[in-house]
Write an enzyme that holds these catalytic residues in place. Structure first.
Site, PDB file in Angstrom:
ATOM      1  N   SER A 174       3.612  11.856  -3.817  1.00  0.00           N
ATOM      2  CA  SER A 174       4.949  12.437  -3.917  1.00  0.00           C
ATOM      3  C   SER A 174       5.574  12.826  -2.586  1.00  0.00           C
ATOM      4  O   SER A 174       6.803  12.868  -2.472  1.00  0.00           O
ATOM      5  CB  SER A 174       4.912  13.651  -4.850  1.00  0.00           C
ATOM      6  OG  SER A 174       3.865  14.538  -4.504  1.00  0.00           O
ATOM      7  N   ARG A 175       4.771  13.115  -1.581  1.00  0.00           N
ATOM      8  CA  ARG A 175       5.354  13.552  -0.307  1.00  0.00           C
ATOM      9  C   ARG A 175       5.865  12.398   0.549  1.00  0.00           C
ATOM     10  O   ARG A 175       6.492  12.627   1.594  1.00  0.00           O
ATOM     11  CB  ARG A 175       4.322  14.354   0.484  1.00  0.00           C
ATOM     12  CG  ARG A 175       3.064  13.591   0.894  1.00  0.00           C
ATOM     13  CD  ARG A 175       2.050  14.563   1.480  1.00  0.00           C
ATOM     14  NE  ARG A 175       0.776  13.931   1.815  1.00  0.00           N
ATOM     15  CZ  ARG A 175      -0.296  14.619   2.213  1.00  0.00           C
ATOM     16  NH1 ARG A 175      -0.234  15.934   2.311  1.00  0.00           N
ATOM     17  NH2 ARG A 175      -1.425  14.009   2.507  1.00  0.00           N
ATOM     18  N   ARG A 214       0.952  16.042  -2.592  1.00  0.00           N
ATOM     19  CA  ARG A 214       0.590  14.622  -2.666  1.00  0.00           C
ATOM     20  C   ARG A 214       0.318  14.153  -4.092  1.00  0.00           C
ATOM     21  O   ARG A 214       0.714  13.059  -4.492  1.00  0.00           O
ATOM     22  CB  ARG A 214      -0.659  14.388  -1.808  1.00  0.00           C
ATOM     23  CG  ARG A 214      -1.366  13.046  -1.998  1.00  0.00           C
ATOM     24  CD  ARG A 214      -2.655  13.043  -1.168  1.00  0.00           C
ATOM     25  NE  ARG A 214      -3.531  11.923  -1.468  1.00  0.00           N
ATOM     26  CZ  ARG A 214      -3.555  10.766  -0.811  1.00  0.00           C
ATOM     27  NH1 ARG A 214      -2.713  10.559   0.179  1.00  0.00           N
ATOM     28  NH2 ARG A 214      -4.413   9.817  -1.138  1.00  0.00           N
ATOM     29  N   ARG A 223      -6.242   7.151  -7.033  1.00  0.00           N
ATOM     30  CA  ARG A 223      -7.701   7.139  -7.138  1.00  0.00           C
ATOM     31  C   ARG A 223      -8.121   7.149  -8.604  1.00  0.00           C
ATOM     32  O   ARG A 223      -9.294   7.307  -8.908  1.00  0.00           O
ATOM     33  CB  ARG A 223      -8.317   8.342  -6.420  1.00  0.00           C
ATOM     34  CG  ARG A 223      -8.022   8.447  -4.947  1.00  0.00           C
ATOM     35  CD  ARG A 223      -8.640   7.320  -4.132  1.00  0.00           C
ATOM     36  NE  ARG A 223      -8.432   7.515  -2.699  1.00  0.00           N
ATOM     37  CZ  ARG A 223      -7.361   7.143  -2.026  1.00  0.00           C
ATOM     38  NH1 ARG A 223      -6.358   6.524  -2.659  1.00  0.00           N
ATOM     39  NH2 ARG A 223      -7.259   7.341  -0.721  1.00  0.00           N
ATOM     40  N   HIS A 262       3.576   2.695   0.095  1.00  0.00           N
ATOM     41  CA  HIS A 262       3.169   4.022   0.557  1.00  0.00           C
ATOM     42  C   HIS A 262       3.731   4.264   1.961  1.00  0.00           C
ATOM     43  O   HIS A 262       4.371   3.409   2.550  1.00  0.00           O
ATOM     44  CB  HIS A 262       1.635   4.104   0.628  1.00  0.00           C
ATOM     45  CG  HIS A 262       0.933   3.885  -0.672  1.00  0.00           C
ATOM     46  ND1 HIS A 262       0.345   4.907  -1.381  1.00  0.00           N
ATOM     47  CD2 HIS A 262       0.714   2.759  -1.403  1.00  0.00           C
ATOM     48  CE1 HIS A 262      -0.210   4.422  -2.478  1.00  0.00           C
ATOM     49  NE2 HIS A 262       0.005   3.118  -2.518  1.00  0.00           N
ATOM     50  N   SER A 263       3.432   5.451   2.501  1.00  0.00           N
ATOM     51  CA  SER A 263       3.626   5.719   3.918  1.00  0.00           C
ATOM     52  C   SER A 263       2.517   6.699   4.326  1.00  0.00           C
ATOM     53  O   SER A 263       1.965   7.389   3.461  1.00  0.00           O
ATOM     54  CB  SER A 263       5.005   6.344   4.181  1.00  0.00           C
ATOM     55  OG  SER A 263       5.083   7.671   3.737  1.00  0.00           O
ATOM     56  N   TYR A 264       2.148   6.764   5.581  1.00  0.00           N
ATOM     57  CA  TYR A 264       2.698   6.060   6.721  1.00  0.00           C
ATOM     58  C   TYR A 264       1.546   5.354   7.436  1.00  0.00           C
ATOM     59  O   TYR A 264       0.385   5.618   7.112  1.00  0.00           O
ATOM     60  CB  TYR A 264       3.396   7.046   7.683  1.00  0.00           C
ATOM     61  CG  TYR A 264       2.473   8.093   8.303  1.00  0.00           C
ATOM     62  CD1 TYR A 264       1.904   7.902   9.554  1.00  0.00           C
ATOM     63  CD2 TYR A 264       2.165   9.267   7.631  1.00  0.00           C
ATOM     64  CE1 TYR A 264       1.054   8.849  10.119  1.00  0.00           C
ATOM     65  CE2 TYR A 264       1.312  10.214   8.180  1.00  0.00           C
ATOM     66  CZ  TYR A 264       0.751  10.015   9.419  1.00  0.00           C
ATOM     67  OH  TYR A 264      -0.099  10.951   9.964  1.00  0.00           O
ATOM     68  N   TYR A 319      -9.180   2.109   5.226  1.00  0.00           N
ATOM     69  CA  TYR A 319     -10.401   2.847   4.873  1.00  0.00           C
ATOM     70  C   TYR A 319     -10.867   2.421   3.496  1.00  0.00           C
ATOM     71  O   TYR A 319     -10.150   1.730   2.769  1.00  0.00           O
ATOM     72  CB  TYR A 319     -10.166   4.354   4.903  1.00  0.00           C
ATOM     73  CG  TYR A 319      -8.922   4.860   4.200  1.00  0.00           C
ATOM     74  CD1 TYR A 319      -8.635   4.525   2.871  1.00  0.00           C
ATOM     75  CD2 TYR A 319      -8.027   5.702   4.856  1.00  0.00           C
ATOM     76  CE1 TYR A 319      -7.504   5.001   2.226  1.00  0.00           C
ATOM     77  CE2 TYR A 319      -6.884   6.183   4.223  1.00  0.00           C
ATOM     78  CZ  TYR A 319      -6.638   5.834   2.909  1.00  0.00           C
ATOM     79  OH  TYR A 319      -5.517   6.303   2.267  1.00  0.00           O
ATOM     80  N   GLU A 334       2.038   0.309   3.846  1.00  0.00           N
ATOM     81  CA  GLU A 334       2.187   1.632   4.458  1.00  0.00           C
ATOM     82  C   GLU A 334       3.381   1.537   5.395  1.00  0.00           C
ATOM     83  O   GLU A 334       3.333   0.819   6.399  1.00  0.00           O
ATOM     84  CB  GLU A 334       0.925   2.040   5.228  1.00  0.00           C
ATOM     85  CG  GLU A 334      -0.313   2.247   4.380  1.00  0.00           C
ATOM     86  CD  GLU A 334      -0.328   3.577   3.648  1.00  0.00           C
ATOM     87  OE1 GLU A 334       0.547   4.432   3.941  1.00  0.00           O
ATOM     88  OE2 GLU A 334      -1.207   3.762   2.784  1.00  0.00           O
TER      89      GLU A 334
END
Length: 436
Positions: free
Chosen positions: A197-198, A254, A272, A323-325, A375, A397
């Site tokens: 969310s952020r 998040r 996840r 997504h970011s970043y 990762y 990202e």
């Protein structure tokens, strides 16, 4: 609520005391309004080896929790960015120094950026109201986005429709835009933004791309070919509860907002919670962790809604989660180092997408599989998509690489969206030209 995320549970308290403490925290949060991040800093550490990475990971497990990783410890070649609360700065900096971990300050005071962001939104909102318009170069609240969706669909009903695919934990509508020129159950492309969310730049990019599709159709021969054969589905607000919370209370939230009996930390990391290596490396069983996987795969209504919709449709050919970043274009797997069967094809397609993106504003992205580029991450959406037979599964990202992190200025919305669109179009064109 930020306090429970930072600190976890207080040891030695009875269940009643814990409930009382949490209730008091809630009352204080309501009284104070939004969480204030004055003095909080984002530090960057470049670990030299696995031992130093392990020392950084230990920071997340300390109680009270001292850091919020924005870019977590992954491998020695990648920088680690972490938000450190003002009250924890002396101890965290001392910890880093004692272990020979050099750091730099990426953001000196997070609240300064938040104040600038809030002021820019207020200014844009006044202008939008005075001109009865919608700004594609501004950030917006959930209500504003949902209102825009209704108007957007009404204005472009020949090409766009709105689909309600479910309800969030807090009973908000989960909406998807469908771009189609007609025909039943055609091959389809899925794009989602804002699962975390952020990451506000992703929602804004999803909105801009939606507008781009309706404006470019009929003029852009590549897009016209795509939409004459395939449908495009865009879920702009994948995590509506968390997104609403970033506006009302905690800008840096998040996860979603689900809760479980007997567990006092709130929220699950929706990326996840998928049935793809669920519970493995890169996810966390601790409900207070930012990467908490949830009690079971697809336990979260926001994830289950997408799974049910995509599975029920049965003809999706590409899935792209934005997504970011960090400026990356990646493909499966996240939960395994094993290359997927069409690894070479995905590698070359990601390479082409990054080239197309770079031509717009000269921004450099890197590319590769998730587990080798970023990762290890288990239970993620694109791994689930690939294992479900969706051959072209990608995770983006977006900007930047850490100067602003999750607080990218609104002035970068349009350029970010413009370059992202070219990368998306590259993937969609390839999907069209390689049916399966």
């Amino acid at each position: 609520m930020q306090g429970t995320q930072r600190g976890g549970l207080v040891p030695g308290l009875s269940p009643l005391d814990r409930r009382t403490l949490l209730f008091c925290n809630f009352i204080l949060a309501v009284a104070w309004g939004q969480v204030n991040f004055t003095g909080d800093q984002v530090l960057r550490v470049l670990a030299k080896n696995e031992k130093q990475l392990s020392l950084l990971r230990d920071l997340e497990t300390q109680k009270p929790q001292k850091v919020d990783f924005w870019r977590g410890p992954a491998r020695p070649s990648l920088p680690v960015d972490m938000r450190v609360p003002f009250s924890e700065l002396p101890s965290v900096k001392a910890y880093l120094k004692s272990h020979g971990l050099a750091y730099s300050i990426m953001i000196k005071d997070i609240q300064v950026l938040l104040d600038e962001e809030r002021d820019a939104m207020a200014k844009s909102r006044r202008l939008e109201r005075s001109t009865n318009s919608f700004s594609y170069s501004s950030y917006h609240t959930l209500d504003e986005i949902y209102s825009w969706i209704d108007n957007f669909v009404a204005e472009h009903s020949n090409l766009v429709s709105k689909i309600h695919i479910g309800k969030s934990f807090e009973n908000r509508s989960i909406l998807v835009l469908k771009f189609s020129t007609g025909g039943p159950n055609r091959p389809a492309i899925w794009i989602d933004t804002g699962i975390h969310s952020r990451e506000w730049i992703t929602h804004a990019t999803g909105i801009w791309i939606s507008q781009k599709i309706v404006n470019a159709y009929g003029k852009d021969h590549v897009l016209k070919r795509i939409l004459n054969t395939m449908d495009i589905f865009i879920e702009i607000v994948t995590n509506p509860d968390g997104f609403a919370f970033t506006h009302s209370m905690n800008r840096l939230w998040r996860k979603n907002k689900s809760s479980q009996p007997g567990i006092f930390c709130i929220g699950v990391d929706l990326n996840r919670n998928w049935k793809a290596g669920f519970g493995g490396n890169g996810s966390n069983k601790n409900p207070c962790s930012e990467t908490y996987r949830g009690p079971a795969p697809e336990s979260e209504p926001e994830v289950a809604a997408i799974v049910d919709f995509i599975t029920g449709h049965g003809n999706f050919k590409a899935m792209i989660s934005i997504h970011s970043y960090s400026q990356m274009v990646m493909y499966p797997y996240g939960h395994s180092l094993e290359p997927v069967p069409n690894h070479e094809e995905l590698f070359n397609l990601a390479k082409d997408a990054v080239k197309a993106l770079n031509k717009v504003h000269g921004i450099q992205y890197i590319f590769g599989s998730i587990s080798t580029t970023l990762y290890s991450a288990s239970g993620i959406s694109v791994d689930w998509a690939y294992d479900s037979g969706i051959k072209y599964a990608f995770s983006f990202e977006l900007r930047d690489t850490g100067q602003y992190g999750f607080l990218l200025p609104a002035s970068q919305i349009v350029p970010t969206a413009e370059e992202t669109w070219m990368a998306l179009q590259t993937i969609m064109k390839h999907t069209l030209n390689h049916p399966y």
